[in-house]
Write an enzyme that holds these catalytic residues in place. Structure first.
Site, PDB file in Angstrom:
ATOM      1  N   TYR A 109       9.993   4.014  -8.751  1.00 19.15           N
ATOM      2  CA  TYR A 109       9.057   2.823  -8.523  1.00 19.15           C
ATOM      3  C   TYR A 109      10.560   1.568  -9.472  1.00 19.15           C
ATOM      4  O   TYR A 109      10.414   0.426  -8.901  1.00 19.15           O
ATOM      5  CB  TYR A 109       7.898   2.928  -8.759  1.00 19.15           C
ATOM      6  CG  TYR A 109       7.573   1.739  -9.886  1.00 19.15           C
ATOM      7  CD1 TYR A 109       6.780   1.123  -8.281  1.00 19.15           C
ATOM      8  CD2 TYR A 109       7.151   0.706 -10.305  1.00 19.15           C
ATOM      9  CE1 TYR A 109       6.614  -0.533  -8.346  1.00 19.15           C
ATOM     10  CE2 TYR A 109       6.893  -0.365 -10.875  1.00 19.15           C
ATOM     11  CZ  TYR A 109       6.622  -1.147 -10.192  1.00 19.15           C
ATOM     12  OH  TYR A 109       5.861  -2.382 -10.097  1.00 19.15           O
ATOM     13  N   GLU A 118       8.064  -4.706 -16.452  1.00 24.19           N
ATOM     14  CA  GLU A 118       7.658  -3.056 -15.922  1.00 24.19           C
ATOM     15  C   GLU A 118       7.531  -1.885 -16.468  1.00 24.19           C
ATOM     16  O   GLU A 118       6.356  -0.828 -16.074  1.00 24.19           O
ATOM     17  CB  GLU A 118       8.871  -3.060 -14.207  1.00 24.19           C
ATOM     18  CG  GLU A 118       8.473  -3.484 -12.775  1.00 24.19           C
ATOM     19  CD  GLU A 118       7.511  -3.669 -12.264  1.00 24.19           C
ATOM     20  OE1 GLU A 118       6.719  -3.059 -12.665  1.00 24.19           O
ATOM     21  OE2 GLU A 118       7.238  -4.566 -11.911  1.00 24.19           O
ATOM     22  N   CYS A 126      -5.959  -7.165  -1.313  1.00 21.77           N
ATOM     23  CA  CYS A 126      -6.812  -5.617  -1.295  1.00 21.77           C
ATOM     24  C   CYS A 126      -7.291  -4.812  -1.975  1.00 21.77           C
ATOM     25  O   CYS A 126      -6.285  -4.088  -2.641  1.00 21.77           O
ATOM     26  CB  CYS A 126      -5.391  -5.828  -0.490  1.00 21.77           C
ATOM     27  SG  CYS A 126      -5.570  -4.394   0.948  1.00 21.77           S
ATOM     28  N   ARG A 142       7.124 -13.650 -15.357  1.00 20.51           N
ATOM     29  CA  ARG A 142       7.509 -13.828 -13.990  1.00 20.51           C
ATOM     30  C   ARG A 142       8.372 -15.064 -14.237  1.00 20.51           C
ATOM     31  O   ARG A 142       7.406 -15.768 -14.536  1.00 20.51           O
ATOM     32  CB  ARG A 142       6.856 -14.345 -13.280  1.00 20.51           C
ATOM     33  CG  ARG A 142       6.953 -14.303 -11.631  1.00 20.51           C
ATOM     34  CD  ARG A 142       5.167 -14.308 -11.060  1.00 20.51           C
ATOM     35  NE  ARG A 142       4.757 -12.675 -10.139  1.00 20.51           N
ATOM     36  CZ  ARG A 142       4.376 -12.687  -9.170  1.00 20.51           C
ATOM     37  NH1 ARG A 142       2.971 -13.349  -9.289  1.00 20.51           N
ATOM     38  NH2 ARG A 142       3.975 -10.848  -9.160  1.00 20.51           N
ATOM     39  N   ASP A 144       4.511   0.466  -5.930  1.00 18.52           N
ATOM     40  CA  ASP A 144       2.858   0.965  -6.958  1.00 18.52           C
ATOM     41  C   ASP A 144       2.054   1.110  -6.057  1.00 18.52           C
ATOM     42  O   ASP A 144       1.751   1.837  -4.567  1.00 18.52           O
ATOM     43  CB  ASP A 144       2.901   0.304  -8.189  1.00 18.52           C
ATOM     44  CG  ASP A 144       2.682  -1.324  -7.590  1.00 18.52           C
ATOM     45  OD1 ASP A 144       2.131  -1.489  -6.133  1.00 18.52           O
ATOM     46  OD2 ASP A 144       2.405  -2.171  -8.087  1.00 18.52           O
ATOM     47  N   CYS A 189      -7.145 -12.724   3.711  1.00 25.32           N
ATOM     48  CA  CYS A 189      -5.776 -12.316   3.651  1.00 25.32           C
ATOM     49  C   CYS A 189      -4.821 -12.578   4.579  1.00 25.32           C
ATOM     50  O   CYS A 189      -5.128 -12.813   6.263  1.00 25.32           O
ATOM     51  CB  CYS A 189      -6.141 -10.704   4.273  1.00 25.32           C
ATOM     52  SG  CYS A 189      -4.719  -9.720   3.886  1.00 25.32           S
ATOM     53  N   CYS A 249     -10.741  -9.318   3.209  1.00 23.50           N
ATOM     54  CA  CYS A 249      -9.707  -9.634   4.891  1.00 23.50           C
ATOM     55  C   CYS A 249     -10.062 -10.394   4.475  1.00 23.50           C
ATOM     56  O   CYS A 249      -8.971 -11.659   5.931  1.00 23.50           O
ATOM     57  CB  CYS A 249     -10.563  -8.901   5.220  1.00 23.50           C
ATOM     58  SG  CYS A 249     -10.517  -6.916   4.593  1.00 23.50           S
ATOM     59  N   CYS A 256      -3.791  -6.031  10.179  1.00 21.24           N
ATOM     60  CA  CYS A 256      -4.237  -4.836   9.791  1.00 21.24           C
ATOM     61  C   CYS A 256      -5.591  -4.179  10.726  1.00 21.24           C
ATOM     62  O   CYS A 256      -6.434  -4.095  10.908  1.00 21.24           O
ATOM     63  CB  CYS A 256      -5.173  -5.454   8.297  1.00 21.24           C
ATOM     64  SG  CYS A 256      -5.971  -4.458   7.504  1.00 21.24           S
ATOM     65  N   TYR A 295       1.313   5.985 -23.537  1.00 22.68           N
ATOM     66  CA  TYR A 295       2.261   6.512 -22.989  1.00 22.68           C
ATOM     67  C   TYR A 295       3.302   6.118 -24.130  1.00 22.68           C
ATOM     68  O   TYR A 295       3.978   5.898 -23.930  1.00 22.68           O
ATOM     69  CB  TYR A 295       1.978   6.626 -21.891  1.00 22.68           C
ATOM     70  CG  TYR A 295       0.646   6.449 -21.073  1.00 22.68           C
ATOM     71  CD1 TYR A 295       0.335   7.628 -20.598  1.00 22.68           C
ATOM     72  CD2 TYR A 295      -0.409   5.480 -20.838  1.00 22.68           C
ATOM     73  CE1 TYR A 295      -0.578   7.742 -20.223  1.00 22.68           C
ATOM     74  CE2 TYR A 295      -2.047   5.974 -20.213  1.00 22.68           C
ATOM     75  CZ  TYR A 295      -1.564   6.557 -20.210  1.00 22.68           C
ATOM     76  OH  TYR A 295      -2.833   6.485 -19.037  1.00 22.68           O
ATOM     77  N   GLN A 307       0.935   2.679 -16.060  1.00 21.42           N
ATOM     78  CA  GLN A 307      -0.588   2.917 -16.463  1.00 21.42           C
ATOM     79  C   GLN A 307      -1.087   1.653 -17.357  1.00 21.42           C
ATOM     80  O   GLN A 307      -2.125   2.468 -18.111  1.00 21.42           O
ATOM     81  CB  GLN A 307      -0.572   4.129 -16.860  1.00 21.42           C
ATOM     82  CG  GLN A 307       0.923   4.960 -16.181  1.00 21.42           C
ATOM     83  CD  GLN A 307       0.462   6.673 -16.488  1.00 21.42           C
ATOM     84  OE1 GLN A 307      -0.498   7.123 -16.222  1.00 21.42           O
ATOM     85  NE2 GLN A 307       1.540   7.181 -16.049  1.00 21.42           N
ATOM     86  N   THR A 308      -1.334   0.683 -17.520  1.00 25.48           N
ATOM     87  CA  THR A 308      -1.565  -0.045 -18.270  1.00 25.48           C
ATOM     88  C   THR A 308      -2.247  -1.387 -17.549  1.00 25.48           C
ATOM     89  O   THR A 308      -0.952  -2.066 -16.512  1.00 25.48           O
ATOM     90  CB  THR A 308      -1.069  -0.758 -19.603  1.00 25.48           C
ATOM     91  OG1 THR A 308      -0.190   0.613 -20.004  1.00 25.48           O
ATOM     92  CG2 THR A 308      -1.934  -1.318 -20.308  1.00 25.48           C
TER      93      THR A 308
HETATM   94  S1  SF4 Z   1      -6.877  -7.000   5.681  1.00 23.21           S
HETATM   95 FE1  SF4 Z   1      -5.949  -4.816   5.448  1.00 23.21          FE
HETATM   96  S2  SF4 Z   1      -4.460  -6.057   3.619  1.00 23.21           S
HETATM   97 FE2  SF4 Z   1      -5.834  -7.089   4.121  1.00 23.21          FE
HETATM   98  S3  SF4 Z   1      -7.034  -7.190   2.480  1.00 23.21           S
HETATM   99 FE3  SF4 Z   1      -7.972  -6.488   4.510  1.00 23.21          FE
HETATM  100  S4  SF4 Z   1      -7.604  -4.016   4.611  1.00 23.21           S
HETATM  101 FE4  SF4 Z   1      -6.061  -5.314   3.061  1.00 23.21          FE
END
Ligand code: SF4
Length: 362
Positions: A128, A45, A198, A29, A146, A208, A205, A214, A90, A50-51
């Protein structure tokens, strides 16, 4: 989804300002203010399919040291690429990775196409990966959906549709949130949110950036998303693997066919792998007639579609023993150069251990 109407709308800006403070530092990155290297973004990517990130990091660093540019990767012999990949699993991905590098060099002058459509024309790049590379490497407004993103979006909007059928709907929701500025950072922010906040169980949450809009959080149903159909477990397959050591220590190996499971990788000879494989008949599948000894503990491995249990049989051969057609003896000093998948490394290790002479009495 009725509650959604009473919620404040989710805003890309809230996610981006969270990302500016909490973005993960990853070897592929770009740092803030740096331009991403499309080659590194694309290779990461492919490796991450799958890893896990933890498993990929050391491979990525070694891979980049060995093949620092797409040109270097394209020019490398395929055995070298497979060997550098060994352990990531893979293997069709490694073959596609190599084919893609060649296509970039031969058809695009060594530069990756900078749009989703252009990227889709390359080997091994599906919807993807095209979206992820277009967004991250070229800052295109593309949706890269993803597993992490599926989880965040289905919770945020309480999407009841069942995966994998829900993918187009999830993608639509991502596109509605996509900001005009910094779409690449938005894609990475969404991935980071899914990976660090999440999470599948116990999402955080409380911290978040989208806790207010949400719907699943409001309903207390976070962990029930995304909705999925129950998976059918694959049947275990069984087989025998034969580790034959010549008197000079060399081991009998062969290369698997280029197409199919573990294509192009090295292995010791094995029987077919079948759910109904009968070990009592294993000697008939051995590459040569010898005094085969069966080891007590089988080697187990889980492929995407089935678990495998290989019973290892070991034997010794005289110093003049010739390899059967299509096989070769590889000295122990050169075994590390064979592109063994991790399954075979376990088999060879078990075989060598069993063939090691017992320590002489003091
Ligand atoms: S508030 Fe919603 S989007 Fe944020 S971590 Fe919780 S479930 Fe995930």
């Amino acid at each position: 989804m009725t509650l959604a109407t009473r919620q404040p709308a989710a805003k890309a800006a809230d996610l981006l300002s969270w990302y500016d403070r909490h973005r993960r530092a990853l070897p592929w990155r770009a740092l803030p203010g740096e331009s991403p290297d499309p080659y590194r973004v694309w290779a990461s990517e492919i490796m991450l399919q799958q890893t896990t990130i933890t498993a990929v990091k050391p491979y990525f660093e070694r891979f980049m040291a060995r093949f620092p540019t797409v040109g270097a990767l394209a020019a490398a012999p395929s055995e070298e690429v497979m060997q550098a990949w060994a352990g990531l699993g893979y293997y069709s991905r490694a073959r596609n990775l190599h084919a893609c590098a060649k296509a970039v060099v031969e058809q695009h002058g060594g530069r990756f196409p900078d749009t989703e459509e252009g990227l889709r024309t390359l080997p091994g790049i599906g919807a993807y990966t095209a979206g992820a590379v277009a967004a991250i490497a070229f800052d295109r407004p593309a949706a890269a959906v993803d597993g992490n993103v599926e989880r965040v979006m289905t919770r945020l909007f309480a999407i009841e549709a069942v995966l994998p059928g829900a993918k187009p709907l999830i993608r639509e929701h991502v596109l509605t949130l996509l900001p005009a500025a910094r779409p690449g950072d938005f894609a990475q922010a969404l991935m980071d949110l899914g990976a660090t906040i999440c999470t599948p169980r116990n999402p955080a949450c409380g911290i978040c950036p989208w806790r207010d809009p949400c719907v699943a959080r409001l309903e207390g149903t976070q962990e029930t998303y995304p909705r999925k159909t129950a998976k059918k477990a694959g049947f275990t397959r069984y087989g025998a693997a034969f580790v034959l050591m010549r008197e000079d220590g060399a081991i009998l190996v062969r290369t698997r066919p280029a197409k199919g499971l573990l294509g192009g990788m090295a292995e010791v000879p094995t029987s077919d792998w079948r759910p109904d494989y009968e070990l009592d008949g294993a000697a008939q599948d051995a590459p040569v007639v010898a005094r085969w000894r069966r080891l007590d503990v089988p080697v187990r491995h889980v492929f995407t579609h089935f678990p495998l249990e290989l019973t290892v049989l070991v034997a010794r051969a005289g110093e003049k023993a010739q390899a059967p057609q299509g096989m070769r003896f590889t000295s122990q000093g050169r075994l590390r150069e064979e592109p063994f998948p991790s399954l075979m490394l376990k088999v060879v290790e078990a075989g060598l251990e069993a063939l090691r002479p017992p320590p002489s009495p003091p």
